[in-house]
Every structure is written in C-alpha cells, then in structure tokens.
Design a protein around this motif. Sequence first.
Motif, mmCIF file in Angstrom:
data_model
loop_
_atom_site.group_PDB
_atom_site.id
_atom_site.type_symbol
_atom_site.label_atom_id
_atom_site.label_comp_id
_atom_site.label_asym_id
_atom_site.label_seq_id
_atom_site.Cartn_x
_atom_site.Cartn_y
_atom_site.Cartn_z
ATOM 1 N N LYS A 86 1.264 -1.579 -0.043
ATOM 2 C CA LYS A 86 0.261 0.411 0.193
ATOM 3 C C LYS A 86 0.901 1.211 0.264
ATOM 4 O O LYS A 86 2.041 0.888 0.133
ATOM 5 C CB LYS A 86 -1.093 0.289 1.124
ATOM 6 N N ALA A 87 0.330 2.130 -1.164
ATOM 7 C CA ALA A 87 1.023 3.753 -0.523
ATOM 8 C C ALA A 87 1.398 4.172 0.325
ATOM 9 O O ALA A 87 0.646 4.700 0.552
ATOM 10 C CB ALA A 87 1.614 4.441 -2.339
ATOM 11 N N GLU A 88 2.219 4.701 0.920
ATOM 12 C CA GLU A 88 2.516 5.022 1.993
ATOM 13 C C GLU A 88 3.511 5.398 2.353
ATOM 14 O O GLU A 88 4.942 4.566 1.995
ATOM 15 C CB GLU A 88 1.558 4.772 3.356
ATOM 16 N N LEU A 89 3.841 6.748 3.225
ATOM 17 C CA LEU A 89 4.781 7.719 3.311
ATOM 18 C C LEU A 89 5.837 6.579 4.187
ATOM 19 O O LEU A 89 5.911 6.469 5.413
ATOM 20 C CB LEU A 89 5.933 8.485 3.760
ATOM 21 N N GLY A 90 7.238 5.403 4.098
ATOM 22 C CA GLY A 90 7.902 4.878 4.768
ATOM 23 C C GLY A 90 8.714 5.666 5.530
ATOM 24 O O GLY A 90 9.377 7.363 5.489
ATOM 25 N N THR A 91 10.107 4.634 5.642
ATOM 26 C CA THR A 91 10.723 5.524 7.310
ATOM 27 C C THR A 91 12.488 4.634 6.349
ATOM 28 O O THR A 91 12.308 3.730 6.344
ATOM 29 C CB THR A 91 10.787 5.350 8.697
ATOM 30 N N GLU A 92 13.546 5.787 6.770
ATOM 31 C CA GLU A 92 14.900 5.425 6.627
ATOM 32 C C GLU A 92 15.003 4.762 7.667
ATOM 33 O O GLU A 92 15.192 5.356 9.004
ATOM 34 C CB GLU A 92 15.829 6.262 6.061
ATOM 35 N N PRO A 93 15.387 3.352 7.565
ATOM 36 C CA PRO A 93 15.573 2.500 9.050
ATOM 37 C C PRO A 93 16.729 2.576 10.262
ATOM 38 O O PRO A 93 17.257 2.661 11.086
ATOM 39 C CB PRO A 93 15.635 0.927 8.728
ATOM 40 N N GLU A 94 17.981 3.701 8.761
ATOM 41 C CA GLU A 94 19.031 3.454 9.764
ATOM 42 C C GLU A 94 18.953 4.893 10.668
ATOM 43 O O GLU A 94 20.407 6.038 11.063
ATOM 44 C CB GLU A 94 20.289 4.170 8.919
ATOM 45 N N LEU A 95 18.183 5.822 10.402
ATOM 46 C CA LEU A 95 17.794 7.327 11.108
ATOM 47 C C LEU A 95 17.021 7.089 11.621
ATOM 48 O O LEU A 95 15.796 6.495 11.852
ATOM 49 C CB LEU A 95 16.920 8.248 10.224
ATOM 50 N N THR A 97 14.178 9.006 14.589
ATOM 51 C CA THR A 97 12.613 9.264 14.466
ATOM 52 C C THR A 97 12.405 10.735 13.702
ATOM 53 O O THR A 97 12.021 11.417 13.434
ATOM 54 C CB THR A 97 11.413 8.978 15.364
ATOM 55 N N ASP A 98 13.356 11.771 14.154
ATOM 56 C CA ASP A 98 13.905 13.398 14.017
ATOM 57 C C ASP A 98 14.058 13.487 13.772
ATOM 58 O O ASP A 98 13.956 14.749 13.077
ATOM 59 C CB ASP A 98 13.348 13.762 16.016
ATOM 60 N N SER A 99 15.314 12.766 12.288
ATOM 61 C CA SER A 99 16.013 13.092 11.771
ATOM 62 C C SER A 99 15.436 12.735 10.015
ATOM 63 O O SER A 99 16.733 12.254 8.417
ATOM 64 C CB SER A 99 17.693 12.791 11.734
ATOM 65 N N GLN A 100 14.030 11.708 9.996
ATOM 66 C CA GLN A 100 13.819 11.399 8.870
ATOM 67 C C GLN A 100 14.932 12.247 7.886
ATOM 68 O O GLN A 100 13.885 13.476 7.713
ATOM 69 C CB GLN A 100 12.552 10.540 9.081
#
Length: 142
Positions: A86-95, A97-100
């Motif tokens: 499902k199209a939804e904004l993901g996250t970068e696992p190496e960053l 939460t506050d530096s996404q």
Amino acid sequence: MGTRSCAAIIKDDLILMVRQTYKGNTFWTLPGGRIEPSEKPSDCAIRETKEETGLEIEIIDLVCAFFNETIDGLYYCYLGRVIGGKAELGTEPELSTDSQELKELRWFPISKMKNHKEVKRVLAFVREKQIVTKCRVLNLWS
C-alpha cells in the motif's frame, strides 16, 4: 552520496515521487537510495522502494545507468511495476525518528513532471520502448 539505485513507478499516467531533504536541500525524486555492499542495483531499487513507499515492485527493465558527478558514483534507474503493498510514506531504518529525510509521497500526473531531470530520462526510455515493443509497454502498468 555514493552509488544509488531508484525505481520509476508509473500507473494510470501518474508517476510516484518522494519529497526528501538531504543536506539542507528539499526536492522531489524517484524512490531509491544507496546500494549496500554486495547488493545488486536492481535489488536495491526494490528494497528502497519498499522502505520509502510501502510498495512491493518487480523490475521491468533498466532505464539508465551512468556516472553521476553530483553523487560521485554510479546512478541506476529501473522501471518498476507494483505487485503488492500500500502506498504510504516509509521511514529510513538507519535514521532516528526526528532525523527522517523522507517528507512526503505523492503520485504526480506525468505531464506535470515531464521536465524533472529524472522523469525526463524515464519518459525518453518509455517512448523508445513503445516504438520497439508497443504491446509490451502498453501493458506494463496494468
């Protein structure tokens, strides 16, 4: 930045883009990112698309590959087709939460993005393939 791989996902005359902030600059780009050691560029495009957009894709074809001075590395772009998710904004696992760096995910009408430097390459590739394999290309995003 280093060697990068991305995926162009086109469906119903729309192209999927992510808005990202990197080193103080915010811009729209195709889903993608840095290739991990021993990872194939095509596998990176699949992985990064899943991480950034929530979509599972399969690779249809290589759009382009060249040395990019801006990233000081090789740049690969693939044409991908959605096969799940499902199209939804993901996250970068190496960053944290506050530096996404990912800020937004959006389907744009291709006509509004036709002058974007990455999208221009994709459109040129699709036009060329339509001349050679019209039936195959018309079915790519069904």
